[in-house]
Design an enzyme around this catalytic site. Structure first.
Site, PDB file in Angstrom:
ATOM      1  N   ALA A  93      41.202  79.780   8.408  1.00 35.30           N
ATOM      2  CA  ALA A  93      41.396  78.463   9.390  1.00 35.30           C
ATOM      3  C   ALA A  93      42.557  78.420   8.660  1.00 35.30           C
ATOM      4  CB  ALA A  93      40.224  77.454   8.363  1.00 35.30           C
TER       5      ALA A  93
ATOM      6  N   GLN B 198      36.709  83.748  17.359  1.00 33.36           N
ATOM      7  CA  GLN B 198      36.500  83.496  16.544  1.00 33.36           C
ATOM      8  C   GLN B 198      35.567  81.753  17.064  1.00 33.36           C
ATOM      9  OE1 GLN B 198      36.032  81.919  12.403  1.00 33.36           O
ATOM     10  NE2 GLN B 198      34.785  84.348  11.966  1.00 33.36           N
TER      11      GLN B 198
ATOM     12  N   CYS C  68      31.339  81.284   7.233  1.00 29.24           N
ATOM     13  CA  CYS C  68      32.427  80.021   6.639  1.00 29.24           C
ATOM     14  C   CYS C  68      31.983  78.946   5.287  1.00 29.24           C
ATOM     15  CB  CYS C  68      33.409  79.474   7.609  1.00 29.24           C
ATOM     16  SG  CYS C  68      34.538  78.103   7.010  1.00 29.24           S
TER      17      CYS C  68
ATOM     18  N   ASN D 271      34.173  93.678   4.092  1.00 31.77           N
ATOM     19  CA  ASN D 271      34.851  91.896   3.773  1.00 31.77           C
ATOM     20  C   ASN D 271      34.931  91.591   2.151  1.00 31.77           C
ATOM     21  OD1 ASN D 271      34.694  89.005   3.785  1.00 31.77           O
ATOM     22  ND2 ASN D 271      36.933  90.430   4.617  1.00 31.77           N
ATOM     23  N   GLY D 272      35.698  91.643   1.315  1.00 28.11           N
ATOM     24  CA  GLY D 272      35.396  90.639   0.267  1.00 28.11           C
ATOM     25  C   GLY D 272      36.125  91.450  -0.610  1.00 28.11           C
ATOM     26  N   ASP D 273      37.287  90.606  -1.639  1.00 23.30           N
ATOM     27  CA  ASP D 273      37.788  91.385  -2.358  1.00 23.30           C
ATOM     28  C   ASP D 273      38.873  92.638  -2.363  1.00 23.30           C
ATOM     29  OD1 ASP D 273      36.093  88.668  -3.400  1.00 23.30           O
ATOM     30  OD2 ASP D 273      35.168  89.923  -5.077  1.00 23.30           O
TER      31      ASP D 273
ATOM     32  N   ARG E  87      42.576  87.134   1.833  1.00 19.79           N
ATOM     33  CA  ARG E  87      43.637  87.012   1.082  1.00 19.79           C
ATOM     34  C   ARG E  87      44.753  87.177   0.784  1.00 19.79           C
ATOM     35  NH1 ARG E  87      38.738  84.732  -2.511  1.00 19.79           N
ATOM     36  NH2 ARG E  87      38.153  86.065  -2.124  1.00 19.79           N
TER      37      ARG E  87
HETATM   38  C1  LIG Z   1      42.005  79.573   3.794  1.00 21.23           C
HETATM   39  C2  LIG Z   1      40.702  80.408   3.892  1.00 21.23           C
HETATM   40  C3  LIG Z   1      40.462  80.289   4.953  1.00 21.23           C
HETATM   41  C4  LIG Z   1      39.703  81.186   5.870  1.00 21.23           C
HETATM   42  N1  LIG Z   1      38.521  80.628   7.590  1.00 21.23           N
HETATM   43  C5  LIG Z   1      37.566  81.178   7.617  1.00 21.23           C
HETATM   44  C6  LIG Z   1      37.200  80.576   9.253  1.00 21.23           C
HETATM   45  O1  LIG Z   1      38.142  79.911   9.441  1.00 21.23           O
HETATM   46  N2  LIG Z   1      36.484  81.608   9.911  1.00 21.23           N
HETATM   47  C7  LIG Z   1      35.489  82.942   8.928  1.00 21.23           C
HETATM   48  O2  LIG Z   1      34.753  83.155   9.413  1.00 21.23           O
HETATM   49  N3  LIG Z   1      35.467  82.818   7.194  1.00 21.23           N
HETATM   50  C8  LIG Z   1      37.366  82.463   6.965  1.00 21.23           C
HETATM   51  N4  LIG Z   1      37.906  82.161   5.515  1.00 21.23           N
HETATM   52  C9  LIG Z   1      36.794  83.561   5.241  1.00 21.23           C
HETATM   53  C10 LIG Z   1      37.487  84.866   5.057  1.00 21.23           C
HETATM   54  O3  LIG Z   1      37.217  85.699   6.553  1.00 21.23           O
HETATM   55  C11 LIG Z   1      37.005  86.058   4.519  1.00 21.23           C
HETATM   56  O4  LIG Z   1      35.853  86.060   4.851  1.00 21.23           O
HETATM   57  C12 LIG Z   1      36.867  85.698   3.096  1.00 21.23           C
HETATM   58  O5  LIG Z   1      38.146  85.406   2.310  1.00 21.23           O
HETATM   59  C13 LIG Z   1      36.878  87.322   1.978  1.00 21.23           C
HETATM   60  O6  LIG Z   1      37.435  88.596   2.118  1.00 21.23           O
HETATM   61  P1  LIG Z   1      38.932  88.568   1.235  1.00 21.23           P
HETATM   62  O7  LIG Z   1      38.512  88.428  -0.136  1.00 21.23           O
HETATM   63  O8  LIG Z   1      39.609  89.565   1.524  1.00 21.23           O
HETATM   64  O9  LIG Z   1      40.037  86.993   1.016  1.00 21.23           O
HETATM   65  C14 LIG Z   1      38.663  82.193   5.128  1.00 21.23           C
HETATM   66  C15 LIG Z   1      38.861  82.252   4.160  1.00 21.23           C
HETATM   67  C16 LIG Z   1      40.021  81.569   3.452  1.00 21.23           C
HETATM   68  C17 LIG Z   1      40.541  82.047   2.070  1.00 21.23           C
END
Ligand SMILES: Cc1cc2nc3c(=O)[nH]c(=O)nc-3n(C[C@H](O)[C@H](O)[C@H](O)COP(=O)(O)O)c2cc1C
Length: 358
Positions: A18, A70, A100, A203-205, A228
């Site tokens: 978001a 979504q 979320c 997903n994650g990191d 991220r």
């Molecule tokens: C700023 C921000 C906004 C996010 N908004 C959503 C969202 O709207 N819906 C969702 O399912 N996850 C949301 N997430 C979670 C991400 O989709 C993802 O699951 C999470 O950042 C872990 O992945 P990463 O380590 O690659 O960042 C958000 C994460 C961040 C950092």
């Protein structure tokens, strides 16, 4: 790689974020190697669908297929209606948000809070599938490993979702309780993958080609999703694709190429948001792009003072031109300065003030 009947060009996905993964950013990610990108969450509340924020989020003009939207909410019937509404506006895949962790969302019992109420979670899944199936639109589910350490129920929910007709499950390897702290764990993702017949996305990191490879091997997942680490570095998708295909690292992009991508992104961004909101919301994207580059922090502070599109574009162009004189290839970011995994989550951007009061 398929989601339901929809074929994807590869298994590298851009995560919904978001306030970040709006249409211009998704388009850029897809152009730079992402096979799939999910929209920022759209509320299931009908009274907010015509708000500027929600209608921008539901804008898919020129977006490369498949268009995945979504939806987030707490009421099964409203979620089904939201799915139908978004399909009528171009969605080809509907993703249910059960991942979320933002308080403002959880207080309203949406997002990852739904994992605490399995019957309600399943009711929502069934209602959304019932709305999407007649329209031949696959439904996917994004969730965490569970609500808390003691209650990691991702596997149970994933099984029930598969039985209800969900076409893919994405698991972020953290519990809701963890927020973004600690490290993602992939064993739960692996367990979900082992138990399901539908595709599973990890997903994650994931922030480097090596991590991407390791997570794919460790979990057996069909796809990986990156959030991220793509902020300010959307070409990470093609870097990963190249590494997975060849075992070699792609050279960093030319500095002038990175400039061209950023300027293209900015112009798309202004076209969607207009000058006033566009200049302001573009600051974070520019900040992410420059933060770990030489003198990037100084430039970010200066750039944040600019008020017009022209000034912003000129400043970005001049700054990258000067950088290119010294560094024809984009300098590699220092891990410490550019660690996206410590980026605080902008929870306020997840849901509008009117949504927060709901
Ligand atoms: C700023 C921000 C906004 C996010 N908004 C959503 C969202 O709207 N819906 C969702 O399912 N996850 C949301 N997430 C979670 C991400 O989709 C993802 O699951 C999470 O950042 C872990 O992945 P990463 O380590 O690659 O960042 C958000 C994460 C961040 C950092």
């Amino acid at each position: 790689m398929f989601i339901g009947h929809i074929a994807l060009p590869n298994r590298l996905f851009a995560a919904p974020m978001a306030g970040v993964t709006d249409r211009p950013f998704r388009q850029l990610c897809k152009r730079l190697g992402a096979g799939y990108a999910v929209s920022e969450m759209v509320t299931s509340r009908r009274d907010l669908w015509t708000s500027l924020k929600t209608s921008r989020r539901a804008n898919h003009d020129g977006e490369v297929a498949p268009i995945a939207v979504q939806i987030a909410g707490t009421d099964a019937q409203m979620m089904g209606e939201a799915a139908a509404y978004n399909i009528d506006r171009g969605a080809q895949i509907i993703d249910i948000n059960m991942g979320c962790p933002a308080k403002k969302v959880c207080n309203k019992w949406a997002g990852s809070a739904l994992m605490q109420d399995e019957p309600l979670a399943l009711e929502i899944v069934e209602a959304v599938v019932a709305a999407c199936a007649p329209r031949n639109v696959p439904v996917t589910l994004k969730m965490r490993t569970g609500w808390c350490e003691a209650e990691r129920n991702a596997l149970r929910i994933a099984r029930a979702a598969e039985a209800a007709g969900v076409a893919m499950v994405t698991v972020h390897g953290r519990t809701r309780e963890q927020g973004y702290k600690g490290h993602a764990e992939y064993d739960t993702v692996a367990a979900v993958k082992a138990a399901l017949r539908i595709p599973v996305c990890a997903n994650g990191d994931i922030d480097s080609p090596e991590r991407a490879r390791d997570v794919l091997v460790r979990t057996g997942a069909d796809a990986i999703m990156i959030g991220r680490a793509a902020q300010g570095r959307p070409w990470i998708f093609r870097e990963i694709a190249h590494f997975l295909a060849t075992g070699e690292h792609l050279a960093p992009p030319a500095t002038l190429q990175a400039k061209a991508w950023l300027l293209e992104h900015l112009n798309d961004h202004y076209a969607l948001y207009g000058e006033y909101a566009g200049v302001r919301s573009a600051r974070k994207h520019i900040g992410w792009a420059v933060r770990a580059l030489p003198c990037g922090e100084e430039f970010r502070a200066r750039m944040n003072q600019l008020e017009t599109c022209d000034e912003q574009v000129r400043a970005v162009g001049d700054w990258f031109d000067a950088l290119a004189d010294e560094h024809p290839l984009l300098p590699r970011a220092s891990a410490a300065a550019n660690d996206p995994l410590v980026e605080p989550v902008d929870t306020d951007s997840m849901i509008s003030p009117s949504e927060q009061q709901a």
